[in-house]
Design an enzyme around this catalytic site. Structure first.
Site, mmCIF file in Angstrom:
data_model
loop_
_atom_site.group_PDB
_atom_site.id
_atom_site.type_symbol
_atom_site.label_atom_id
_atom_site.label_comp_id
_atom_site.label_asym_id
_atom_site.label_seq_id
_atom_site.Cartn_x
_atom_site.Cartn_y
_atom_site.Cartn_z
ATOM 1 N N LEU A 5 0.923 -1.256 0.164
ATOM 2 C CA LEU A 5 -0.148 -0.099 0.090
ATOM 3 C C LEU A 5 0.775 1.368 -0.043
ATOM 4 C CD1 LEU A 5 -2.419 1.480 0.315
ATOM 5 C CD2 LEU A 5 -2.581 1.231 2.813
ATOM 6 N N ASP A 6 1.440 1.254 1.060
ATOM 7 C CA ASP A 6 2.610 2.577 1.147
ATOM 8 C C ASP A 6 3.794 1.924 1.652
ATOM 9 O OD1 ASP A 6 3.936 4.841 1.589
ATOM 10 O OD2 ASP A 6 2.413 5.593 3.236
#
Length: 951
Positions: A609-610
């Site tokens: 995701l990040d």
């Protein structure tokens, strides 16, 4: 004299034929069976004129009745055939396509295209029935002369029909892309009474092309014909009815750049043009015939990039190089920005050079690898895109138009029947000598017929015994990937909070065997049982155990804490296994780049995701802007994984949905970003929260954000070095600084000196903390208590201090709101605390239990990009990209989905060869991020983009 009716004449002729045959003593009886594989199949192995020749030679010809056959039954009656359902009298039965199992008559000789010589799975039951019924099978495909050339085929008319079809399809495809062209006036092959009528329509189209009626925005069209046999010759006969010019392969780029739109360019590609030795290059015809596995095809690199329409006419043999692999197609079908694809004027530009593929060879999984199933006359076209999607309902979507009908010639049934029958007739005399009840050795077939006999007397003939071996190899291959007791192609390291979607996604593919390896064996066992995969114990600190595990894998997915990724990468490199991880690239991984590239190993990072989805969405937006002449002035991004608002009911406004240690380190680490041309640095030790800013892009939420690590490096990675602002941050719910109370407890540990956890806790080093904790009694039962932990953090020797005084001392360090927050989290209570190796680990473990999502609670992921843009006309805009994902209490958390799914999809892309980059790889190339985003959107993970003017 009255004329006799046609029916009466037919009846008398039929009676005459029966009477004639009753007096003939010959035993030669053949049958032409009715075709029933497809409603479109209107061909026959012999035409009425062929039957008439047989009858003159004293052969009894039985024809099964069929009103679908292109030649009517009356034509066969007039030729002297007997029309009847029962064909059991015939010793030899001729057909075109495969015969249904229940219609096979024992102890007969059958001639048809069996499609069994490559051990095609779909036809193995038929082959077994043929063996069981002791049928002698003669396959037209293997009727060959001394040079290995086929002597009987529908090839020419397959090429003719295929070329008509693809010209029709190009007209529809270009119209869907916004371009009316003369091709719109060409219909599908079966719409014409014969090929002459079709060719007249094509000549009319050519006339309009020569007059300049093709849109200039399309640029020159290039048609590539592979091979020079009958199929290719038939295709090129139709092509030559258009205004055309032939060029050699080496001129294709020049044609693509400078060719005329008033003609069509053709190129015939032979083996020597695209095949070369894997070692040393060059091409030798004899060597290739004997050892095709020594060669590779350069078609995708040298020819395909300049191809508008590929007409594939070549036969593909097992072990031969493929013209286009799945990864090749992926690269070719990405949006093109090359100078030889002109920009459209008044209409949308073409997405890429290659418009269409007519795969007349119709060999699923063959020379065109992604063509794994044929199209049909009912549904002749499909759009195949770079993400391996197939759309048969529209001409408008992304991708290349594919036509791959496996019975093309039946669209021109009379001409095909005449052509084929005339080729087969000279060999029929020899075939009619076959008596399937007698041993093959008692026959004296010519070499052409002998070489085409697949089965006889219940066995495969010696030349085709390899089919058994090929079948067994296919079965072993399937069992190998389906059985978890075999070598595991994929190993997933870790069984924590984000592992389930990874396992679920990969376990759906029965060609992948998954093993979950974890130090928490009960977690791994539970996941394995849930998804039907295997599990085992692994201590990731044991590098020899890691090497042993990776040695059994083709690919390893590391979901371990990031500090283990260096060891995992080294183990993968030593085992020649690929690695995929959702985490940032570690320095010790990056230093393996050269070695991994040389070894042909992919170490793919930052696909969660990040980092991960944030990259994909950023690059999609950035590249779109740049490709349309815009400049990125600023890039501001935030991402966060939070409890759903209704469950943010604690002092930190936070609950853990991913690695808690990572969360805490992310909160207290140093940060660096670029703001309006100035570098801003924030020191470690909890100062991030002091620079947090309120965020109002979702007005219904109270968000704030703070910088995350070093944002400045992404200016070059994203290709926006001219941007004056580059900021990447983390989102949290807004509060009264309660969530900053942990900051003073932790500062970033020194990774570079490789010292044992030199974390400082309120100016008390871990070494001192550790010494004192070992020198005193830890509680009434010899265990560590939360209250004692708090006292140690405050530097208090006496843990029996009054509760109120302890709270006051705490407030002096972290403020009243911070003390209240820590109190609400239980840090002042006389409750047991499981002591881990470091204070950070101890706190992480405690907070994981204290702040976990309960069974019926869910989480919320939010990602935001804001890009300042200046266009070439001076207009300024702000692009806003927002993604929100809510977890499902009955399935996966939002964090697990947004980290696990892209990781699993990326791993599958590596396994399938869609990602071919080697070394340390980030998901920054269009071939990667476009596919990932497309597949994530199919799973409901998508962002919304809006544009706001700034002028």
């Amino acid at each position: 004299m009255l004329h006799k009716s046609p029916a009466l004449r037919s009846k008398r002729l039929f009676t005459k034929n029966v009477a004639y045959y009753s007096t003939v003593k010959a035993r030669r009886v053949i049958a032409i069976r009715r075709e029933d594989q497809s409603v479109w199949e209107r061909r026959a192995p012999f035409s009425p004129s062929n039957v008439k020749s047989f009858v003159r030679q004293g052969v009894k010809v039985i024809v099964q009745p069929s009103n679908r056959r292109a030649y009517p039954m009356q034509s066969y009656i007039n030729a002297g055939a007997i029309i009847q359902e029962d064909i059991s009298e015939a010793a030899v039965i001729f057909g075109v396509k495969q015969t249904p199992i229940d219609l096979l008559i024992p102890n007969k000789t059958y001639c048809f295209f069996s499609h069994t010589i490559k051990a095609q799975d779909a036809n193995m039951p038929m082959l077994d029935a043929i063996l069981g019924k002791k049928i002698r099978l003669i396959d037209y495909e293997k009727l060959m002369d001394e040079s290995g050339n086929r002597v009987v085929a529908f090839g020419k008319y397959a090429g003719v029909a295929g070329m008509i079809n693809i010209l029709h399809g190009i007209g529809l495809r270009l119209l869907a892309l916004g371009h009316h062209t003369p091709f719109m006036h060409i219909g599908p092959a079966h719409n014409y009474r014969n090929s002459s009528m079709a060719r007249q329509a094509i000549r009319d189209t050519g006339y309009e092309i020569a007059l300049g009626m093709m849109p200039k925005s399309l640029g020159p069209l290039t048609f590539i014909f592979t091979g020079s046999g009958n199929v290719s010759q038939g295709s090129q006969e139709i092509f030559q009815d258009l205004p055309h010019e032939y060029v050699p392969p080496e001129m294709l780029r020049k044609v693509a750049e400078h060719g005329s739109p008033n003609k069509i360019y053709g190129c015939e590609v032979r083996r020597r043009h695209h095949l070369e030795r894997k070692n040393g290059g060059g091409y030798d015809h004899q060597e290739y015939e004997e050892h095709p596995e020594r060669y590779i095809s350069t078609f995708a690199q040298k020819i395909a990039p300049y191809t508008s329409v590929l007409v594939n006419c070549i036969y593909w043999a097992v072990d031969s190089p493929k013209l286009l692999t799945i990864p090749d197609a992926k690269h070719l079908l990405l949006p093109s920005h090359t100078p030889w694809l002109p920009k459209s004027v008044g209409a949308p530009a073409l997405p890429h050079r290659m418009l269409a593929i007519c795969d007349i060879s119709a060999d699923p999984g063959g020379s065109i690898e992604f063509m794994n199933e044929c199209t049909t006359i009912d549904t002749p076209f499909c759009l195949y895109d770079a993400d391996r999607n197939k759309d048969t309902k529209s001409f408008k979507g992304p991708g290349v138009l594919v036509c791959s009908i496996d019975n093309m010639p039946t669209q021109l049934p009379r001409e095909s029947t005449d052509f084929f029958g005339d080729l087969l007739f000279p060999y029929a005399e020899d075939i009619m000598n076959s008596d399937a009840t007698r041993p093959l050795e008692e026959h004296n077939f010519t070499p052409v017929v002998q070489g085409a006999i697949i089965t006889s007397n219940g066995k495969l003939t010696p030349h085709f015994e390899y089919i058994n071996e090929l079948r067994m190899a296919n079965i072993r291959s399937r069992h190998k990937v389906e059985g978890n007791d075999q070598q595991a192609p994929v190993v997933i390291l870790g069984s924590g909070l984000v592992a389930a979607p990874v396992v679920e996604y990969l376990a759906r593919d029965k060609n992948i065997a998954v093993t979950i390896a974890s130090q928490v064996k009960e977690e791994a066992d539970a996941l394995a049982e849930r998804y039907g995969v295997s599990s085992e114990y692994i201590d990731a600190r044991d590098e020899s155990a890691l090497r042993s595990l990776t040695g059994r894998a083709r690919l390893v997915i590391s979901l371990l804490p990031y500090e283990f990724h260096g060891a995992v990468a080294r183990a993968c490199l030593s085992s020649n296994a690929h690695m995929v991880t959702a985490s940032y690239v570690r320095p010790e991984v990056q230093e393996l780049h050269k070695s991994a590239k040389e070894a042909g190993v992919t170490l793919l990072n930052e696909v969660g995701l990040d980092p991960g989805i944030d990259h994909l969405l950023a690059l999609e937006c950035i590249h779109h802007i740049q490709n349309h002449g815009g400049r990125i002035d600023s890039f501001v991004s935030y991402c966060g994984g939070l409890p759903a608002p209704e469950f943010s009911d604690n002092a930190l406004r936070y609950k853990f949905s991913w690695n808690p240690r990572g969360v805490l380190l992310n909160t207290i680490s140093a940060a660096k970003y670029l703001n309006k041309g100035q570098i801003v640095e924030v020191l470690s030790g909890g100062e991030l929260m002091s620079v947090a800013r309120e965020l109002d892009f979702l007005p219904g939420f109270a968000f704030e954000g703070f910088p995350n690590r070093d944002s400045t490096i992404y200016s070059s990675l994203y290709g926006i070095e001219d941007a004056h602002t580059m900021f990447r941050g983390t989102i949290r719910y807004r509060g009264k600084n309660e969530h900053t109370c942990l900051g003073p407890f932790i500062t970033y540990f020194d990774e570079n000196k490789f010292m044992p956890w030199t974390l400082q806790i309120l100016n008390i080093t871990f070494m001192a903390w550790s010494r004192r904790s070992h020198s005193r009694t830890l509680g009434p039962f010899g265990i560590w208590l939360l209250r004692q932990f708090a006292c140690e953090l405050l530097g208090l020797v006496d843990s029996s201090i009054f509760y109120e005084n302890l709270k006051t001392r705490l407030a002096e360090r972290v403020g009243m709101s911070g003390a209240a927050a820590l109190e609400s989290l239980g840090f002042l209570a006389d409750e047991p605390l499981e002591k881990k190796g470091t204070p950070l680990d101890t706190m992480s473990h405690y907070l994981t239990e204290r702040l976990r999502l309960e069974k019926d609670e869910t989480d919320f992921v939010v990602l935001r990009h804001e890009l300042g843009v200046t266009w070439s006309d001076g207009k300024r805009e702000r692009k806003e990209v927002t993604m929100t994902v809510r977890g499902d209490p009955g399935s996966h958390t939002a964090m697990a989905r947004t980290v696990g799914l892209p990781t699993a999809i990326a791993a599958k892309m590596v396994l399938d060869g869609e990602i071919q980059d080697r070394g340390v790889v980030l998901p920054f190339s269009p071939v990667v991020y476009k596919s990932l985003l497309s597949r994530l959107r199919a799973h409901g993970i998508a962002a919304r983009e809006i544009t706001k003017p700034l002028n």
